[in-house]
Design a protein around this motif. Structure first.
Motif, PDB file in Angstrom:
ATOM      1  N   ASP A   1       0.824  -1.203   0.000  1.00  0.00           N
ATOM      2  CA  ASP A   1       0.000   0.000   0.000  1.00  0.00           C
ATOM      3  C   ASP A   1       0.864   1.262   0.000  1.00  0.00           C
ATOM      4  O   ASP A   1       0.628   2.209   0.760  1.00  0.00           O
ATOM      5  N   LEU A   2       1.896   1.249  -0.842  1.00  0.00           N
ATOM      6  CA  LEU A   2       2.746   2.439  -1.001  1.00  0.00           C
ATOM      7  C   LEU A   2       2.497   3.020  -2.391  1.00  0.00           C
ATOM      8  O   LEU A   2       2.344   2.290  -3.371  1.00  0.00           O
ATOM      9  N   GLN A   3       2.432   4.342  -2.451  1.00  0.00           N
ATOM     10  CA  GLN A   3       2.283   5.027  -3.733  1.00  0.00           C
ATOM     11  C   GLN A   3       3.678   5.355  -4.253  1.00  0.00           C
ATOM     12  O   GLN A   3       4.481   5.959  -3.537  1.00  0.00           O
ATOM     13  N   GLY A   4       3.958   4.961  -5.484  1.00  0.00           N
ATOM     14  CA  GLY A   4       5.289   5.290  -5.972  1.00  0.00           C
ATOM     15  C   GLY A   4       5.465   5.028  -7.439  1.00  0.00           C
ATOM     16  O   GLY A   4       4.644   4.351  -8.074  1.00  0.00           O
ATOM     17  N   GLY A   5       6.534   5.583  -7.972  1.00  0.00           N
ATOM     18  CA  GLY A   5       6.848   5.438  -9.390  1.00  0.00           C
ATOM     19  C   GLY A   5       8.060   4.552  -9.589  1.00  0.00           C
ATOM     20  O   GLY A   5       8.903   4.426  -8.706  1.00  0.00           O
ATOM     21  N   ILE A   6       8.094   3.933 -10.757  1.00  0.00           N
ATOM     22  CA  ILE A   6       9.229   3.092 -11.117  1.00  0.00           C
ATOM     23  C   ILE A   6       9.875   3.696 -12.346  1.00  0.00           C
ATOM     24  O   ILE A   6       9.212   3.960 -13.345  1.00  0.00           O
ATOM     25  N   LEU A   7      11.160   3.949 -12.229  1.00  0.00           N
ATOM     26  CA  LEU A   7      11.863   4.387 -13.425  1.00  0.00           C
ATOM     27  C   LEU A   7      13.183   3.665 -13.471  1.00  0.00           C
ATOM     28  O   LEU A   7      13.589   3.033 -12.498  1.00  0.00           O
ATOM     29  N   GLY A   8      13.808   3.765 -14.602  1.00  0.00           N
ATOM     30  CA  GLY A   8      15.047   3.015 -14.696  1.00  0.00           C
ATOM     31  C   GLY A   8      15.909   3.509 -15.829  1.00  0.00           C
ATOM     32  O   GLY A   8      15.414   4.042 -16.819  1.00  0.00           O
ATOM     33  N   HIS A   9      17.215   3.330 -15.614  1.00  0.00           N
ATOM     34  CA  HIS A   9      18.148   3.466 -16.722  1.00  0.00           C
ATOM     35  C   HIS A   9      18.134   2.085 -17.379  1.00  0.00           C
ATOM     36  O   HIS A   9      18.929   1.206 -17.053  1.00  0.00           O
ATOM     37  N   ALA A  10      17.170   1.913 -18.282  1.00  0.00           N
ATOM     38  CA  ALA A  10      16.822   0.560 -18.725  1.00  0.00           C
ATOM     39  C   ALA A  10      17.982  -0.117 -19.449  1.00  0.00           C
ATOM     40  O   ALA A  10      18.121  -1.334 -19.388  1.00  0.00           O
ATOM     41  N   GLY A  11      18.815   0.660 -20.108  1.00  0.00           N
ATOM     42  CA  GLY A  11      19.946   0.068 -20.810  1.00  0.00           C
ATOM     43  C   GLY A  11      20.995  -0.516 -19.886  1.00  0.00           C
ATOM     44  O   GLY A  11      21.816  -1.342 -20.294  1.00  0.00           O
ATOM     45  N   ASP A  12      20.993  -0.069 -18.629  1.00  0.00           N
ATOM     46  CA  ASP A  12      21.943  -0.553 -17.623  1.00  0.00           C
ATOM     47  C   ASP A  12      21.330  -1.571 -16.665  1.00  0.00           C
ATOM     48  O   ASP A  12      21.991  -1.984 -15.710  1.00  0.00           O
ATOM     49  N   GLY A  13      20.061  -1.912 -16.826  1.00  0.00           N
ATOM     50  CA  GLY A  13      19.404  -2.794 -15.855  1.00  0.00           C
ATOM     51  C   GLY A  13      19.202  -2.126 -14.502  1.00  0.00           C
ATOM     52  O   GLY A  13      19.019  -2.785 -13.480  1.00  0.00           O
ATOM     53  N   ASN A  14      19.198  -0.808 -14.484  1.00  0.00           N
ATOM     54  CA  ASN A  14      19.173  -0.037 -13.233  1.00  0.00           C
ATOM     55  C   ASN A  14      17.767   0.499 -12.981  1.00  0.00           C
ATOM     56  O   ASN A  14      17.197   1.187 -13.823  1.00  0.00           O
ATOM     57  N   LEU A  15      17.247   0.142 -11.834  1.00  0.00           N
ATOM     58  CA  LEU A  15      15.846   0.349 -11.491  1.00  0.00           C
ATOM     59  C   LEU A  15      15.746   1.244 -10.262  1.00  0.00           C
ATOM     60  O   LEU A  15      16.391   0.981  -9.249  1.00  0.00           O
ATOM     61  N   HIS A  16      14.952   2.311 -10.366  1.00  0.00           N
ATOM     62  CA  HIS A  16      14.687   3.157  -9.199  1.00  0.00           C
ATOM     63  C   HIS A  16      13.213   3.053  -8.846  1.00  0.00           C
ATOM     64  O   HIS A  16      12.358   3.113  -9.730  1.00  0.00           O
ATOM     65  N   VAL A  17      12.920   2.962  -7.569  1.00  0.00           N
ATOM     66  CA  VAL A  17      11.538   3.018  -7.093  1.00  0.00           C
ATOM     67  C   VAL A  17      11.442   4.194  -6.132  1.00  0.00           C
ATOM     68  O   VAL A  17      12.175   4.261  -5.147  1.00  0.00           O
ATOM     69  N   SER A  18      10.563   5.126  -6.451  1.00  0.00           N
ATOM     70  CA  SER A  18      10.427   6.363  -5.672  1.00  0.00           C
ATOM     71  C   SER A  18       9.120   6.359  -4.911  1.00  0.00           C
ATOM     72  O   SER A  18       8.051   6.271  -5.521  1.00  0.00           O
ATOM     73  N   VAL A  19       9.218   6.464  -3.600  1.00  0.00           N
ATOM     74  CA  VAL A  19       7.997   6.558  -2.792  1.00  0.00           C
ATOM     75  C   VAL A  19       8.106   7.752  -1.850  1.00  0.00           C
ATOM     76  O   VAL A  19       9.198   8.242  -1.571  1.00  0.00           O
ATOM     77  N   MET A  20       6.957   8.189  -1.366  1.00  0.00           N
ATOM     78  CA  MET A  20       6.922   9.277  -0.395  1.00  0.00           C
ATOM     79  C   MET A  20       6.660   8.690   0.986  1.00  0.00           C
ATOM     80  O   MET A  20       5.753   7.885   1.164  1.00  0.00           O
ATOM     81  N   VAL A  21       7.470   9.150   1.943  1.00  0.00           N
ATOM     82  CA  VAL A  21       7.431   8.563   3.285  1.00  0.00           C
ATOM     83  C   VAL A  21       7.388   9.688   4.317  1.00  0.00           C
ATOM     84  O   VAL A  21       8.143  10.655   4.213  1.00  0.00           O
ATOM     85  N   ASP A  22       6.528   9.536   5.291  1.00  0.00           N
ATOM     86  CA  ASP A  22       6.502  10.470   6.415  1.00  0.00           C
ATOM     87  C   ASP A  22       7.497   9.959   7.464  1.00  0.00           C
ATOM     88  O   ASP A  22       7.255   8.923   8.086  1.00  0.00           O
TER      89      ASP A  22
END
Lengths: 461, 461
Positions: free
Chosen positions: A361-382
Motif C-alpha cells: 500500500d505504497l504510492q510510488g513510481g518506477i523508473l530506470g536506466h533501462a539500458g543498464d538494468g538499473n531500477l529506481h523506485v520512488s515513494v513518499m514517506v513520512d
C-alpha cells in the motif's frame, strides 16, 4: 563548541568561513530525502587544498568527524553528519583550474558544478557527459561515482576521472593518476577513491575527461502497452550495439505524476525516453533501429523530438520526476531506492517492484536506466510515521533481495551512504574485512564521514 | 625442494600436477622479453579454485613466493618468479562456466584464452572486445588490466570486468562485483584487483562484459608524409568523437621491419591503421570523416580493406610487429617500453623517441595506440651486453621523464612488473605508503608475486 570553532578559524585565512550558527548547521543537516537530519557542530568553507589539509590535520588530531558536503544532492544520507563534527562545505572551491580542449580534459576544484564545467567545455565544442539529474558538484560526483541517463554510452563518473588530488586525514595531500588517457602505473587509487563516498579522504581536485559534443542528436518518446515491452526494447537495443546515448524507462504512474506536476499530456502508459547522438548518418541509423525494435515489441506511439528545445523539454521532464513524485505527497519525505540487475532480468524486477508497492500500500513510481538494468523506485514517506517508514524499509529489503537473487546488486548508482549499509553487508559479507582494512589504512582514526558505507566504530546495529 | 613438492602434491587431487622438473621450470622462468629468466622451485597446475586455495594456504604458512602464470605474454617481467617459489600455472583452469548471451556477459575461469572466449561469444553474435595482440588468458588480462588496439572504443580490461572470484594468501576465497552492468556497492575491489599484477591475490574466475559484433567493419591503411601528421589525424578523430574502433600508429622503421618479415610491400612511411565498425551507415560516416581529416594532414595514400580477409591481414600485420622487430636482430631479446601522454603531446613525444633512439645508436620501431596517446618503443637488446642494456635503460628513462614532463605516465598499459618499479616510484612517490598498505592488507606475508609493482621486502635497490 566555541573551542572547536576557534581552532578551526585559526586554520583558515578568514575566520568568517567557520560557523556554528544554527541556520548554517541546519542547511548542512540533511540531503534531499527522508533520511533523518543531524546537524554538524560546525560548518567550514575552505577555499584551497591547503585549508582542507589544515582542517583535516586538526580534526584527525582531535578525533572530530568530518563530512564532506557538495551540492547536497545525494540520496542515501551521504552528506548527513551522522555523528556531528565538521561539515566540510567545498562549494566555494569552485574554480576551473585548466581546460585543455585539445587534450579533452579539464582540471577542476571539487566544488565546481557540473553545469559550470559543461558550460566552460561547451565553449570549445566539448562536454562533460555524466548526467545524474541534479546539478551536483564534480567532487561530489567523483566521491559517489555518480551515474545517470548517459551511463549507457559514457560510463559512470569513474570512467571520466583521469586523476585526483585528495587530502588524507592528518592533512597529507596526494595526487593519483595523470593527464594521460590511460595508465597502468600502480594500484588504481583513482578508481578506489572514486565512489568511496567521502569515507577515505577529501577529494579537492578532479581531472576529468571531456568529450566532443555530437554533431546531431534526436530524442524519442516511445510509448508501450506494458513495462515488459519497454524493457525488452531497451535490452534489444543494447544487445544490438546501438549507439544510443540515453535509454530511460518511465512507468505509467510516473508519467501521470509528471503530467500532474508539469501540466504535460504524455499518454499515461510505460514509456522509453531515448536519445540518439553522433554524426547525422549514425543517428539516422540508430533511429531506424529503435523504430524497428520498438515496433516489434508493440510500441503504441513513437514521437521524435528533433529540435533542441523539444529535446531539452523531454529531458527536463525526465529530470523533473523527483519533484513530480514529491508533489504527489506534500510534506512527506522522498525515498528513492536503487537496485541494478542484468538487463534481461529488468522486466521481471520491475514487475516485482510494482506488485510489492501495491501489496505494501505504497504510492510510488518506477523508473530506470533501462539500458543498464538499473531500477529506481520512488515513494513518499513520512519520517514521523513509523509504520510507513517500516513499510518502505520492507519495500527496499524486498527489492534488494530480488535483485540479488537475479545476480544483481543492492545499488546501481546511489551508493551505500547511511541507508544501505545492512544491504552491502548482505551482498558482500566476504569483503567486509577488506573494506574495513582499506578504511583503516586511509583513515586510522575513523574521522572521515563515519557511519557511511561501513558502520561507525561502536555501532552494533 | 622435494619437501615442497610433496606438500604441494598433497594439496592437489593429482600429484602429477606439481613438478620440479627442469624443463617445466624453464618454461616458467621467463616472459617474452629481455628480462632475465629466473626459475621457480616448483610449477603447480591447479584445476579448481579449491586447489588454488589449498596452495595459497600452504604457501602463506611457509612464506613461499607464488607467481601466477597465464599465457606468459606480459612484457615487464610479471610472470618471472624473481624470488623463486611456486609458479602457479592457471592455464588448465580453462572452462567457460557460463555464457549469458541475453545478458551480454560470461563467467570464465582464469585460464581461458581470449581467443576461446571470443569464439564462444561469436556463436551468439557477440565478442570480447579487448585485444592486446597476444592470445592472453582472461585471468592474465584482468591481472594486468590489459589494453590494446580497441581500447579507444571499448576501454581497457577493467571496463569489461563485472566481477571477480579471487583467492587471498592463506586461501580465503572472495567474490567482488555482481552480474549487473553497474554497481555502487562498497569500495571498488574489482577495479583494485584488476591491474594488481598478481601481487594481491590470485584471480580464479572473471565475469566479463560482452558486446555485439558490429554489423559492418572497414579497415584503412593511411600513409602520411611524417609521424606528426599521423598523430594529428588521430587526435582530430578522437576530438571529433568519431566511432572508430582502432587508431594505430606504425612508424616507417616498423613498416620496413614488417615488409622484411612478412614479404609485404607497404610503403615505408608512417601509417595509421584504422578500423571503423558499427552499423553500415555509421561506418560510412566515419570513413568520410577519416578521409577528410587525413587529407587535411597531407595523407599520401588511403587504402580501404573492405572484405573480412583483407581486414584480418592488416590486423595480423599490426600484431606481427613484435615478431618483425625480433627478426631484425636474431638472438637478442625484445624490449618494448610503453609510455602514455595526453593525445596532443603525442607528436612531440614520438619525435623525442626517434631522436633518442638515434642518439643512443639503438635500432627500434615506434608504434602507438595513437587515439590513446599511448606510445611503444621496441628495441632489440642483448641481455649479456651490459653496455647495450645500459643504453636501453637510458632510453626507457628518457622516454619516461619526457612522458612525465608532458603530464603523462610511465606506462599506459604494460604495467609495472619488475621493469618499471623505479619509474612508478618516480611518478607517484606520495602514493607509495598507500600502495604498501594495500599490499600488506591483502598479502601480509608478502608471498604474492614479490618484486613486482613494489620492491620485495629487503630489496634496498
Amino acid at each position: 563548541m566555541t573551542d572547536l570553532r576557534a581552532v578551526l578559524a585559526s586554520a583558515l585565512a578568514d575566520p568568517g568561513r567557520v560557523t556554528d550558527g544554527d541556520s548554517e548547521r541546519d542547511l548542512h543537516a540533511s540531503d534531499l530525502t527522508f533520511h533523518r537530519p543531524q546537524r554538524p557542530d560546525a560548518v567550514v568553507y575552505p577555499l584551497s587544498t591547503a585549508e582542507v589539509a589544515r582542517v583535516l590535520e586538526i580534526a584527525d588530531a582531535r578525533g572530530i568527524p568530518v563530512t564532506p558536503f557538495g551540492a547536497g544532492s545525494s540520496l542515501e544520507g551521504h552528506v548527513i553528519p551522522t555523528l556531528g563534527g565538521i561539515s566540510l562545505d567545498l562549494t566555494r572551491m569552485n574554480r576551473i583550474l585548466e581546460l585543455d580542449a585539445a587534450g579533452l580534459s579539464a582540471v577542476v576544484q571539487a566544488g565546481v558544478l557540473r553545469s559550470a564545467l559543461d558550460a566552460a567545455a561547451g565553449a570549445h565544442g566539448l562536454m562533460f557527459p555524466v548526467d545524474p539529474g541534479a546539478d551536483a558538484t564534480i567532487g561530489g560526483m567523483a566521491a559517489t561515482n555518480a551515474a545517470g541517463t548517459t551511463t549507457i554510452r559514457y560510463g559512470k563518473t569513474r570512467a571520466s576521472v583521469l586523476a585526483l588530488e585528495a587530502v588524507l586525514p592528518g592533512g597529507r595531500v596526494i595526487r593519483t593518476g595523470t593527464r594521460a588517457p590511460k595508465s597502468s602505473a600502480g594500484y588504481d587509487l583513482t578508481g578506489l577513491l572514486v565512489g568511496s563516498e567521502g569515507t577515505l579522504a577529501v577529494i579537492t581536485e578532479v581531472t576529468v575527461r571531456l568529450h566532443g559534443i555530437p554533431e546531431h542528436a534526436v530524442a524519442l518518446r516511445v510509448a508501450f502497452p506494458d513495462v515488459g515491452a519497454a524493457c525488452r526494447t531497451a535490452a534489444a537495443l543494447v544487445a544490438a550495439g546501438s549507439g544510443v546515448t540515453r535509454l530511460e524507462l518511465v512507468d505509467a504512474w510516473t508519467v501521470a505524476a509528471l503530467n500532474a506536476h508539469l501540466g504535460s499530456r504524455y499518454p499515461e502508459v510505460p514509456c522509453l525516453f531515448v536519445e540518439a547522438a553522433g554524426t547525422r548518418t549514425a543517428v539516422e541509423g540508430d533511429l531506424e533501429l529503435v523504430a524497428a525494435v520498438a515496433a516489434a515489441e508493440g510500441a503504441v506511439e513513437i514521437v521524435h523530438e528533433r529540435d533542441a528545445g523539444a529535446r531539452a523539454r523531454l529531458w527536463e521532464a525526465r529530470h523533473a520526476v523527483a519533484y513530480a513524485v514529491s508533489a504527489t505527497a506534500p510534506g512527506k519525505g522522498h525515498r528513492t531506492t536503487d537496485v541494478c540487475v542484468p538487463v534481461p532480468e529488468l522486466p521481471a524486477a520491475v514487475a516485482v517492484a510494482r506488485a510489492t508497492l501495491d501489496r505494501l500500500d505504497l504510492q510510488g513510481g518506477i523508473l530506470g536506466h533501462a539500458g543498464d538494468g538499473n531500477l529506481h523506485v520512488s515513494v513518499m514517506v513520512d519520517p514521523d510515521d513509523a509504520a510507513e517508514v517500516a513499510r518502505s524499509d520492507e519495500l527496499v529489503g524486498l527489492l534488494v533481495e530480488d535483485a540479488l537473487a537475479r545476480g544483481g546488486t543492492c545499488t546501481g548508482e546511489h551508493g551505500i551512504g547511511a541507508g544501505k549499509i545492512a544491504w552491502l553487508e548482505r551482498e558482500h559479507p566476504d569483503l567486509l574485512p577488506l573494506y574495513r582494512g582499506i578504511k583503516a589504512l586511509f583513515d586510522p582514526h575513523g574521522i572521515m564521514n563515519p557511519g557511511k558505507v561501513l558502520r561507525a566504530a561502536g555501532d552494533g546495529r
